[in-house]
Structure formats: C-alpha cells, structure tokens
Design an enzyme around this catalytic site. Sequence first.
Site: not given
Length: 335
Positions: A118, A200, A203
């Site tokens: 992140k 996977k 979104k």
Amino acid sequence: MSETTEKKKVILSAIQPSGTITLGNYLGALRNWVKLQDEYNCIFAVADLHAITVRQEPKTFRQNILNAYALLLACGIDTDKSPVFIQSHVPTHAELAWILNCYTQFGELSRMTQFKDKSQKHSDNVNAGLFTYPVLMAADILLYQADMVPVGADQKQHLEIARKIAERFNGIYGTTFKIPEPYIAKVGARVMSLQDPTKKMSKSDENVNSWVAVLDKPDVIMKKFKRAVTDSEAVVRVGEGKDGINNLIGIMSAVTGKTAEEIETEFEGKGYGDFKTAVGEAVIETVKPIQNRFNDLLNNKDYLVEKYRSGAEFALKISSRTLDKAMKKIGFIAR
Ligand code: TRP
C-alpha cells in the site's frame, strides 16, 4: 447446561466500507459468515476507521459506510443472532489500538506485506495510520475475546500479528486477551478475475470487466460474464491450463450447489457462449434477492439507524470489559 445456553465460540470479522462488494467477497467470505451464525457467537463490524488510511471523499464515504452496513444485512446477517456495528461508533477500538501500539514493534509493522504494497501504491500518502493499521485490527479482534477470525490469505499476516501482540501483552501482565485462531472455511469459493483468471477477483483491478459486484445491474453482470476470458478448447470441463473455465465452473458450482461433474455433464456438447450465459444467469439469480433486500433497507433508514445503534451499544458493553481489564493491568487509574 442445555445446548442453547452452552457457551458458543466467538467469531469476529469486519469489512471495509470500500464501496464495492464483489462476487468474490460474497462467495468467498460473506456467504460463509451467514452460515456461521447459528453455530457461533458472531460479531460483525464495518471497519470505517480502517478505511481512512486512504483519503475518502466525505459524502461518498458516509454513503459507503451505510451501504456496507446494509449489504451485510442484505446478504443474510441476522442482527437478532449477530450484533453488527460500525467501528467508529465504538470508542474502545481506537483506545485499545493506541495502547497496543505501545506493545507493537516498529520492525514488526515494517514487515507487513500489505503495508509495503500500500505504501508503494499510495506513495504520496504513507501515513502513520497505514503503518499501524494491523494494530487497530488487533484491537478489533482482541476486544471481543474472539476465538476465531475468518480470514482470507490477504489478512492472514494481520491475524498473526494480532496473536503476537496478545501473547506479548499476556506475557507481561498475565492472561488478558484470548489468542485468536484463524477460521478456515470448510468450503470457501476462491473466485478469480474474469479477465486474468490466474489472479484473485479484486475490485481494485483497473479492468472493471475483471470483477462482478454483488450490486451490479443484471445486464452489467451478464456482459461481464460474456466477456470472461476462456481458452480455445471449447469444452466445458475442469482442466489444467483452463483457468478461465475452471473459474466459471467454480462460480457456477458455488451459486447453484451443483458439483463440477454435474456441471460438466450438463454442458456436454455445448459451447462456451452458452455456458457463460448460463453462469451469468445463475449469478443474477443469486444476487437478485440480495439487491432487493439492500434497496428495501436503504429505503428504511430508521431501521438501519436502530440496528447500528443497538449493535454499537452491545459492542461497547462487551469491549469495555476487555479494555478496562487491560488498562487496569497496565496501571491506569479506573475512570
Ligand atoms: N482489514 C480487514 C480487511 O481489509 C478488515 C478488518 C478490520 C477486519 N478489522 C478486522 C477483519 C477484524 C477481521 C477482523 O479486509
């Protein structure tokens, strides 16, 4: 002790109000939570405090929190069985998080893979909250003396650090926190991207055709399935190198309850076009009642307010016991 009064194990989980719950989130997690409600004492939360580690637009954020709350109920979480609350409504979370920060090492947090990912993705805003995110999550879990936490692969490391923090604290002050175990679902569908089925479904994928949201309109869902990546064999069967078809069979199986073999038989001699349409239809059938209930809930704001208030009240009561215990052990003066 009768069966009903026997102490059930506590399961705690939370979702971030990110705006979109994908079919992967639903089939892989949420749907299983619904099934856990009878066997365990479940507690669920909307982790809105976690969400501000990245910048949120206030109006959208407010709506996303309410939507996430409503969607939990729409998916079948029953507040009569499982309290559902909004994290920021329960002040003990932020309080215990601060305390636990002082029992967590800088080095440990630096090694969190999600932090590393992140901080690369949001290099313009590597804030301290992003860094201590796992400590807040530890507080969420430890406050309720949770026995188990259903976690996906991406959250496993966070649960491990929660365990480590709890063990460390218990080691210093004596047993204060229950050490939580991961809850591994017996059958959990792992839903892959429709565009790159080796990844996977997520979104955050830039390609919107790679994921389906539970709240996507039927025609959008159908379009996304029709565009799903497959292979050139044109046979509906599970096989190596057939990641796309394997994924579609997996989804079909998850939403219909049929086995892969049953699906293969059903689509023998049929092309991928027919199969994709059938999967799209089956998914639409699955999400339709959720969408209807979601819309009803949002039209009944008073009901939602009543639910999240009573959820927070319950959560505060339970979590305060743990917070008080921990603070007393450290040497704080009782309030
Ligand atoms: N970090 C989790 C996620 O992004 C959400 C979360 C917050 C959570 N607190 C939690 C999950 C406590 C389980 C238990 O998915």
